[in-house]
Structures are given as C-alpha cells and as structure tokens.
Motif scaffolding. Structure first.
Motif, PDB file in Angstrom:
ATOM      1  N   PRO A 137     -49.900 -10.348 -15.422  1.00  0.00           N
ATOM      2  CA  PRO A 137     -51.324 -10.621 -15.666  1.00  0.00           C
ATOM      3  C   PRO A 137     -51.748 -12.058 -15.360  1.00  0.00           C
ATOM      4  CG  PRO A 137     -50.139 -10.321 -17.741  1.00  0.00           C
ATOM      5  CD  PRO A 137     -49.182  -9.977 -16.642  1.00  0.00           C
ATOM      6  N   TRP A 138     -50.831 -12.988 -15.317  1.00  0.00           N
ATOM      7  CA  TRP A 138     -51.167 -14.380 -15.052  1.00  0.00           C
ATOM      8  C   TRP A 138     -51.203 -14.710 -13.554  1.00  0.00           C
ATOM      9  CZ3 TRP A 138     -46.628 -15.715 -12.778  1.00  0.00           C
ATOM     10  CH2 TRP A 138     -45.446 -15.148 -13.267  1.00  0.00           C
ATOM     11  N   CYS A 139     -50.911 -13.753 -12.697  1.00  0.00           N
ATOM     12  CA  CYS A 139     -50.919 -13.996 -11.254  1.00  0.00           C
ATOM     13  C   CYS A 139     -52.117 -13.304 -10.615  1.00  0.00           C
ATOM     14  CB  CYS A 139     -49.622 -13.487 -10.616  1.00  0.00           C
ATOM     15  SG  CYS A 139     -49.537 -13.799  -8.832  1.00  0.00           S
ATOM     16  N   ALA A 140     -52.819 -14.028  -9.741  1.00  0.00           N
ATOM     17  CA  ALA A 140     -53.996 -13.479  -9.071  1.00  0.00           C
ATOM     18  C   ALA A 140     -53.725 -13.167  -7.606  1.00  0.00           C
ATOM     19  CB  ALA A 140     -55.151 -14.476  -9.182  1.00  0.00           C
ATOM     20  N   ALA A 141     -52.475 -13.297  -7.163  1.00  0.00           N
ATOM     21  CA  ALA A 141     -52.152 -13.126  -5.746  1.00  0.00           C
ATOM     22  C   ALA A 141     -51.399 -11.824  -5.505  1.00  0.00           C
ATOM     23  CB  ALA A 141     -51.299 -14.295  -5.278  1.00  0.00           C
ATOM     24  N   PRO A 142     -51.573 -11.228  -4.327  1.00  0.00           N
ATOM     25  CA  PRO A 142     -50.753 -10.072  -3.958  1.00  0.00           C
ATOM     26  C   PRO A 142     -49.349 -10.556  -3.569  1.00  0.00           C
ATOM     27  CG  PRO A 142     -52.221 -10.623  -2.162  1.00  0.00           C
ATOM     28  CD  PRO A 142     -52.579 -11.541  -3.304  1.00  0.00           C
ATOM     29  N   PRO A 143     -48.346  -9.689  -3.643  1.00  0.00           N
ATOM     30  CA  PRO A 143     -46.973 -10.129  -3.364  1.00  0.00           C
ATOM     31  C   PRO A 143     -46.783 -10.723  -1.972  1.00  0.00           C
ATOM     32  CG  PRO A 143     -47.063  -7.732  -3.655  1.00  0.00           C
ATOM     33  CD  PRO A 143     -48.413  -8.282  -3.994  1.00  0.00           C
ATOM     34  N   GLU A 144     -47.486 -10.197  -0.978  1.00  0.00           N
ATOM     35  CA  GLU A 144     -47.299 -10.700   0.384  1.00  0.00           C
ATOM     36  C   GLU A 144     -47.841 -12.115   0.574  1.00  0.00           C
ATOM     37  OE1 GLU A 144     -50.994  -8.149   0.232  1.00  0.00           O
ATOM     38  OE2 GLU A 144     -48.921  -7.886  -0.416  1.00  0.00           O
ATOM     39  N   ALA A 145     -48.673 -12.588  -0.369  1.00  0.00           N
ATOM     40  CA  ALA A 145     -49.220 -13.948  -0.274  1.00  0.00           C
ATOM     41  C   ALA A 145     -48.301 -14.995  -0.902  1.00  0.00           C
ATOM     42  CB  ALA A 145     -50.591 -14.006  -0.947  1.00  0.00           C
TER      43      ALA A 145
END
Length: 190
Positions: A26-34
C-alpha cells in the motif's frame, strides 16, 4: 548469511521477486516494471545467522526502501517476501524485516552509537549507506523505542524524536540523501 559470500548467487534473484512485492504494498505508487534498484546497505548480525539488508528501489520519482532479513527457517509471525536458494547456504526465507528482532536490534544499535551501516554494491548498483544519529539521549531498547520506517524516503526533519536514520545512495551519477526512519520513545520519560 550474516556475512557476504563472494560469488554466491540467489535464485530467484532480487530483480525477479522484489519489484512485484514492493508494487503490491500500500505504500508504493509504482507498477513493478517501473521499479529499478538504486542501492542497498547491510547490517551485521552479531550471531552471524541472519542476513540483514535494505534495498533501495526508485521509479524515476520516488525512492522506496525495503529492509529484508534472510533466515535458514521461516520467522514465526514474520511477513514472508520470498523463498530463494542461496548457492552457498541453501534455502533462505526472505522476510520484510520490520518485524524481525535482528533488524530492530540493528537499527537501535546504529542510532545509539551514531553509527554507519556496512555499504555494499552489486554490479551496476552503487553503494548506499545508513547513518544513525541520537537526537535525545534515551535508552534505545525495543521496549522503549518505536521505529517509524519511511518506506517512501522523504527529506523532512524528524521533529520530536529520540533518533533518526538517514541514508545516502548513488542515483544517475549523483549522491542522493533522505530520511529512512524516525525513532520515537514510547516507554518511560516520553
């Protein structure tokens, strides 16, 4: 895995499991590929049994920190990130370190002694390090201190705190810095 084993491999590798795990939090706003690695640092387990590393990943804008511990068996009550095969040590259970008593002790010790972590680098990833700093002389024990981890690294000052952990890492040829954690007194004399 308390010590580095030069030339050892981990299967699956961090780049295979860590971005997906981080992106699902929940603390991450990025997709895994980024997400790309930008550094990591280590703490030494005095008993030499548990590997303790913090990985720093960026998405081009934010830097996320992921403290991990590596154990020969699952940690009761721990948040498992992955299970991997270490070419020297065998199966390792890799946990989100925030609930691991070895990581907690390492962070408390770092701040109490105004210390510096062991820096490390792998391949194209430059070295990073953490620095602890006492802001108020208090007992730094798990019973009296709460560690407020900044999962998304910030630049703010800690305000009213007993201690702080700051970090530095290399990002696109430049040394970047930020706050990694704030230590607040929760026991007597708060």
């Amino acid at each position: 895995m308390g010590k580095i084993h030069a030339g050892a491999t981990l299967t699956p590798h961090f780049r295979e499991f860590l971005p997906a795990w981080v992106a699902a939090q929940p603390w991450c706003a990025a997709p895994p590929e980024a997400l790309r690695p930008t550094g990591f640092f280590r703490f030494e387990d005095p008993a030499g049994e548990v590997g303790v590393e913090t990985h720093l990943l960026h998405d081009g804008q934010d830097v996320y920190q992921v403290p991990l511990t590596y154990r020969a068996a699952p940690l009761a009550g721990g948040a498992l990130v992955a299970r991997a095969e270490h070419s020297v040590l065998g199966t390792r259970w890799i946990h989100d370190a925030v609930s691991d008593p070895v990581w907690i002790a390492a962070v408390l010790d770092l701040v109490a002694r105004n210390g510096v972590s062991d820096s490390a680098s792998r391949g194209p990833i430059g070295p990073a390090e953490a620095r602890g700093r006492v802001l108020r002389p208090v007992p730094f024990t798990p019973e009296t201190i709460t560690i407020d981890l900044d999962r998304r690294i910030v630049r703010d000052e800690p305000g009213d705190a007993a201690g702080v952990v700051t970090g530095s890492w290399h990002h696109e040829g430049v040394i970047a810095t930020g706050r990694l954690a704030v230590l607040r007194q929760t026991g007597p004399n708060t």
